[in-house]
Design an enzyme around this catalytic site. Structure first.
Site, PDB file in Angstrom:
ATOM      1  N   ARG A  37     -10.528  77.514  31.496  1.00  0.00           N
ATOM      2  CA  ARG A  37      -9.577  76.586  30.882  1.00  0.00           C
ATOM      3  C   ARG A  37      -8.362  76.420  31.791  1.00  0.00           C
ATOM      4  NH1 ARG A  37      -7.639  80.484  25.854  1.00  0.00           N
ATOM      5  NH2 ARG A  37      -7.445  82.383  27.106  1.00  0.00           N
ATOM      6  N   ASP A  71     -10.759  71.106  30.829  1.00  0.00           N
ATOM      7  CA  ASP A  71     -10.507  71.183  29.391  1.00  0.00           C
ATOM      8  C   ASP A  71     -11.789  70.777  28.670  1.00  0.00           C
ATOM      9  OD1 ASP A  71      -9.683  71.073  26.793  1.00  0.00           O
ATOM     10  OD2 ASP A  71      -8.153  69.514  27.095  1.00  0.00           O
ATOM     11  N   ASP A 167     -21.299  95.850  24.987  1.00  0.00           N
ATOM     12  CA  ASP A 167     -20.978  94.770  25.923  1.00  0.00           C
ATOM     13  C   ASP A 167     -21.890  94.799  27.148  1.00  0.00           C
ATOM     14  OD1 ASP A 167     -18.956  93.873  24.331  1.00  0.00           O
ATOM     15  OD2 ASP A 167     -17.316  94.434  25.654  1.00  0.00           O
TER      16      ASP A 167
END
Length: 368
Positions: A37, A71, A167
């Site tokens: 982002r 974006d 994870d």
């Protein structure tokens, strides 16, 4: 030739599971394009301690990758990414289920642009089920699958593990295995696929013995009572006289007999069947009579499956791991600082990466 040379990966993931998976792909030759982002990038960049402009965590997990910023909520995002998508082999993402679909970047949308695309979604609880959209972290996954419940400290409370088990072992590693299987399948059929990797699902594999015992005997294993949860003197951690610890795992009879002989355990305690608690106490008293250095020398070269518990600093400098050259690669920061790269389970013959590699600055490859 590295096995994944020529493979292109679009990596939408952040933090640990996805970035570690794509790091392994990069080490085997794949080109990783990290999609971040604008302005902030991967959340891991903001962590501490710092290593140049970003965190050391980010640097370790993103060595040798490229970064672009876009974006994803912009109406133009799909159009901007389309040329990359059409030449991409693998997509890795770890948003909650449905997020990429709403952004116009779900599997169905991308496979219509590129039918051979392998789309790997890593989530906590998978793409379906009552908890599919629940917020959680590693500790929650091991708690809800029963894994945490099989550990116990002296007061009976579960012990926080120092490793992010779900994870890595439930997310990153299964992702890699299934991506490689999908690549092999695509070689045969030409078709891509959508991989649904659930970190929580992967935890049950680690409890194979507990699941087997429960189903075969109707006895559900308990913390502190079983062979590998603290119930046996043959799989135990004992304190030394200088407040260090010995990890003793002489499970097989031949190792147990050698161990008993070395620590001079009284004969009446050498048969531990049906009186494990008494034997554990007797062994603990013996180990507590000498410092860790004594036991290290005592066990050296002996068939006893025993080790002195090392600190991380001791382990890194240990002659065995130095011989194995686990830390022969390095990462450089934008300030010129250098640290050891993260050792990863990719065979040396598959890794032709430079000995010293950087990590991408946010959006540094946008123009390219």
């Amino acid at each position: 030739m590295q096995p994944l040379k020529g493979i292109k990966v679009l990596d939408f993931s952040t933090l640990l599971p996805g970035p570690l998976a794509t790091l392994l792909l990069a080490e085997a030759g794949a080109e990783i394009i990290k999609v971040e982002r604008p302005g902030r990038g991967d959340e891991m960049r903001s962590y501490t301690p710092r290593f140049g402009a970003d965190s050391v965590n980010f640097a370790l997990l993103n060595r040798g990758k490229r970064s672009i910023t876009i974006d994803l909520k912009s109406p133009q995002a799909l159009e901007q990414l389309t040329p990359l998508i059409q030449e991409t082999d693998i997509v890795v993402e770890q948003f909650r289920p449905g997020v990429m679909d709403r952004l116009g970047l779900g599997y169905e949308q991308l496979s219509s642009l590129n039918p051979g695309i392998i789309y790997c979604s890593i989530t906590g609880y998978g793409q379906s089920g009552p908890k599919a959209r629940a917020a959680a972290h590693d500790l929650n996954y091991i708690a809800e699958t029963g894994l945490l419940g099989l550990s116990a400290g002296a007061d009976g409370a579960p012990i926080l593990p120092p490793a992010l088990i779900a994870d890595i072992a439930g997310g990153a590693y299964p992702a890699i295995m299934n991506i490689l299987l999908a690549l092999r399948t695509r070689d045969q059929s030409g078709d891509g696929c959508h991989l649904d990797i659930s970190m929580a699902d992967g935890m049950f594999t680690f409890m194979y013995w507990a699941l087997g015992e429960a189903q075969a005997t109707n006895h559900w294993p308990r913390p502190g009572d079983e062979l590998v949860t603290g119930g046996s003197p043959r799989y135990q951690v004992y304190r030394t006289s200088d407040n260090r610890f010995v990890a003793a795992a002489p499970l097989e009879q031949k190792f147990w007999e050698n161990f008993c002989q070395l620590i001079d355990l009284p004969a009446e305690y050498r048969d531990d069947e049906n009186h494990e608690a008494e034997v554990k106490k007797a062994v603990a008293e013996k180990i507590a009579q000498a410092p860790a250095s004594y036991w290290s020398e005592c066990f050296a070269g002996q068939d006893v499956c025993c080790s002195v518990v090392a600190t991380l600093a001791e382990a890194i400098e240990g002659p065995h791991f130095q011989h194995r050259k686990l830390f022969q690669y390095s990462i450089s920061s934008d300030t010129g600082q250098s640290i050891n790269a993260l050792p990863v389970p990719v065979a040396p013959g598959f890794r032709e990466v430079p000995r010293k590699t950087g990590y991408p600055g946010l959006g540094e490859n946008n123009e390219r």
